[in-house]
Design an enzyme around this catalytic site. Structure first.
Site, PDB file in Angstrom:
ATOM      1  N   ASP A 158     -29.146   6.080 -20.643  1.00  0.00           N
ATOM      2  CA  ASP A 158     -29.020   5.043 -19.722  1.00  0.00           C
ATOM      3  C   ASP A 158     -28.047   4.021 -20.254  1.00  0.00           C
ATOM      4  O   ASP A 158     -27.079   3.567 -19.554  1.00  0.00           O
ATOM      5  CB  ASP A 158     -30.381   4.276 -19.466  1.00  0.00           C
ATOM      6  CG  ASP A 158     -31.415   5.222 -18.810  1.00  0.00           C
ATOM      7  OD1 ASP A 158     -31.608   5.126 -17.561  1.00  0.00           O
ATOM      8  OD2 ASP A 158     -31.995   5.817 -19.398  1.00  0.00           O
ATOM      9  N   GLU A 172     -28.042  -1.259 -13.444  1.00  0.00           N
ATOM     10  CA  GLU A 172     -29.391  -1.406 -13.596  1.00  0.00           C
ATOM     11  C   GLU A 172     -30.020  -2.060 -14.883  1.00  0.00           C
ATOM     12  O   GLU A 172     -30.622  -2.643 -14.932  1.00  0.00           O
ATOM     13  CB  GLU A 172     -30.044   0.057 -13.391  1.00  0.00           C
ATOM     14  CG  GLU A 172     -31.552   0.061 -13.682  1.00  0.00           C
ATOM     15  CD  GLU A 172     -32.276   1.024 -13.260  1.00  0.00           C
ATOM     16  OE1 GLU A 172     -33.517   1.420 -13.473  1.00  0.00           O
ATOM     17  OE2 GLU A 172     -31.818   2.528 -13.210  1.00  0.00           O
ATOM     18  N   LEU A 232     -28.695   6.256 -14.760  1.00  0.00           N
ATOM     19  CA  LEU A 232     -29.409   7.559 -14.872  1.00  0.00           C
ATOM     20  C   LEU A 232     -30.627   7.709 -13.903  1.00  0.00           C
ATOM     21  O   LEU A 232     -31.628   6.839 -14.253  1.00  0.00           O
ATOM     22  CB  LEU A 232     -29.902   7.790 -16.249  1.00  0.00           C
ATOM     23  CG  LEU A 232     -30.226   9.286 -16.626  1.00  0.00           C
ATOM     24  CD1 LEU A 232     -29.089  10.149 -16.615  1.00  0.00           C
ATOM     25  CD2 LEU A 232     -30.826   9.033 -18.046  1.00  0.00           C
ATOM     26  N   THR A 287     -34.975   8.477 -14.686  1.00  0.00           N
ATOM     27  CA  THR A 287     -35.060   8.614 -16.207  1.00  0.00           C
ATOM     28  C   THR A 287     -36.415   8.996 -16.603  1.00  0.00           C
ATOM     29  O   THR A 287     -36.328   9.904 -17.493  1.00  0.00           O
ATOM     30  CB  THR A 287     -34.879   7.100 -16.532  1.00  0.00           C
ATOM     31  OG1 THR A 287     -33.810   6.671 -16.476  1.00  0.00           O
ATOM     32  CG2 THR A 287     -35.226   6.801 -18.094  1.00  0.00           C
ATOM     33  N   GLY A 339     -36.617  10.170  -8.401  1.00  0.00           N
ATOM     34  CA  GLY A 339     -35.064   9.768  -8.213  1.00  0.00           C
ATOM     35  C   GLY A 339     -34.850   9.704  -6.533  1.00  0.00           C
ATOM     36  O   GLY A 339     -34.929  10.608  -5.803  1.00  0.00           O
ATOM     37  N   ASP A 396     -30.201   2.061  -6.595  1.00  0.00           N
ATOM     38  CA  ASP A 396     -30.752   3.386  -6.320  1.00  0.00           C
ATOM     39  C   ASP A 396     -30.238   3.894  -4.961  1.00  0.00           C
ATOM     40  O   ASP A 396     -30.174   5.244  -4.483  1.00  0.00           O
ATOM     41  CB  ASP A 396     -32.396   3.457  -6.099  1.00  0.00           C
ATOM     42  CG  ASP A 396     -32.988   2.910  -7.464  1.00  0.00           C
ATOM     43  OD1 ASP A 396     -32.459   3.738  -8.440  1.00  0.00           O
ATOM     44  OD2 ASP A 396     -33.975   2.047  -7.699  1.00  0.00           O
TER      45      ASP A 396
END
Length: 309
Positions: A51, A74, A119, A122, A220, A247
């Protein structure tokens, strides 16, 4: 057109190459076995070395080439010198060759906001559920998601050694979406995809209200929208705060480029301006078709619990 492409085309072309670099970083960190996991707010909110390095790579690479764009990532990382080997200068020639929609041809860097999830998934990354993992780079103008890139670093990983790992898909309003085979759930089947690890009564009540024939629980946000465009699900239903703008920006742009829709549970669009709150506090409802059907099925209890932004 390729002589001097518009800013939005060049930025998307760079985001494509940068997302591929971030995917490569995710593979290398996993292969090293040293994930460097830290908990941010708890066991379901993790950060790894992948990340951190991927966000550094994405943000530094894009801001170096496009110094006036706003980038919101993020991970809350300390300001530090970025290693040169993390910088990606490439661009997708395929994207540069596309004709820019007239309404975006005059956009300037300082009008564009880039939302980055280095990512997505995660937790799944740390658990070896690698097909859930994506890199998300979304581009917004006037509060609207207009272009997005999704990289799946571990696409094909189940094929074993020697498989060609990873793929990148992208989309832009007025141009289309590319890098995958568009498919839809057959007939009138309602297949709902929802959260794997962030469920509660509100979430399950809302899923049940859709009267699904099947429920697919995966990790995700990027991965859930991929389920929609590849015919594995007809609706992504998440009746809870939890998803953030990074997201949903890239997946929303790709979905909208195909005529689909991503909204909150009330059916209202999210805004992706630089100054908005990061949380999608009224949940996420996304579909490729028949959005209004799913909006109409959301229970009153969910609408009352999740105030629209």
């Amino acid at each position: 057109m390729s002589g001097n492409p518009a800013v939005i085309m060049r930025l998307t072309a760079s985001a494509y190459a940068v997302a591929e670099k971030a995917g490569d970083i995710a593979r290398k960190v996993l292969h090293s076995g040293e994930l460097g996991i830290v908990e941010k707010t708890g066991a379901n909110d993790l950060q790894t070395l992948a990340d951190r390095l991927a966000q550094q790579s994405i943000c530094a690479s894009l801001s170096r080439r496009f110094p006036k764009i706003t980038i919101i990532g993020e991970e809350d990382l300390p300001a530090e010198e970025i290693r040169e080997d993390l910088i990606e200068n490439g661009q997708s020639e395929e994207i540069l060759q596309k004709t820019c929609p007239a309404e975006y041809s005059g956009l300037n860097e300082d009008e564009l906001v880039v939302w980055v999830d280095p990512l997505d998934g995660t937790k799944e990354y740390t658990e070896g559920l690698l097909d859930n993992v994506t890199v998300l780079i979304g581009i917004a103008y006037g509060g609207k998601a207009i272009a997005g890139v999704i990289n799946q670093p571990f696409y094909n990983y189940k094929l074993g050694a020697g498989a060609d790992l990873g793929r990148t898909m992208w989309g832009m309003l007025g141009v289309g979406a590319f890098g995958f085979q568009l498919q839809e759930v057959p007939g009138e089947r309602r297949v709902v995809t929802t959260t794997r690890s962030h469920s509660n009564k509100l979430v399950t009540d809302c899923v049940d209200a859709m009267e699904p024939h099947e429920v697919v629980r995966v990790g995700g946000a990027g991965n859930k929208v991929i389920q929609l465009v590849e015919g594995k699900a007809s609706a992504y239903v998440f009746a809870s705060p939890g998803a953030k703008k990074w997201d949903t920006c890239a997946p929303e742009a790709i979905l909208h480029a195909l005529g689909g829709k991503l909204t909150d549970m009330h059916g209202n669009a999210y805004c992706y301006d630089a100054n908005v709150k990061h949380m999608n506090s009224a949940g996420v409802l996304a579909t490729l078709r028949n959005h209004q059907y799913y909006v109409s099925r959301v229970p009153q209890s969910v609408l009352q619990a999740l105030a629209s932004n």
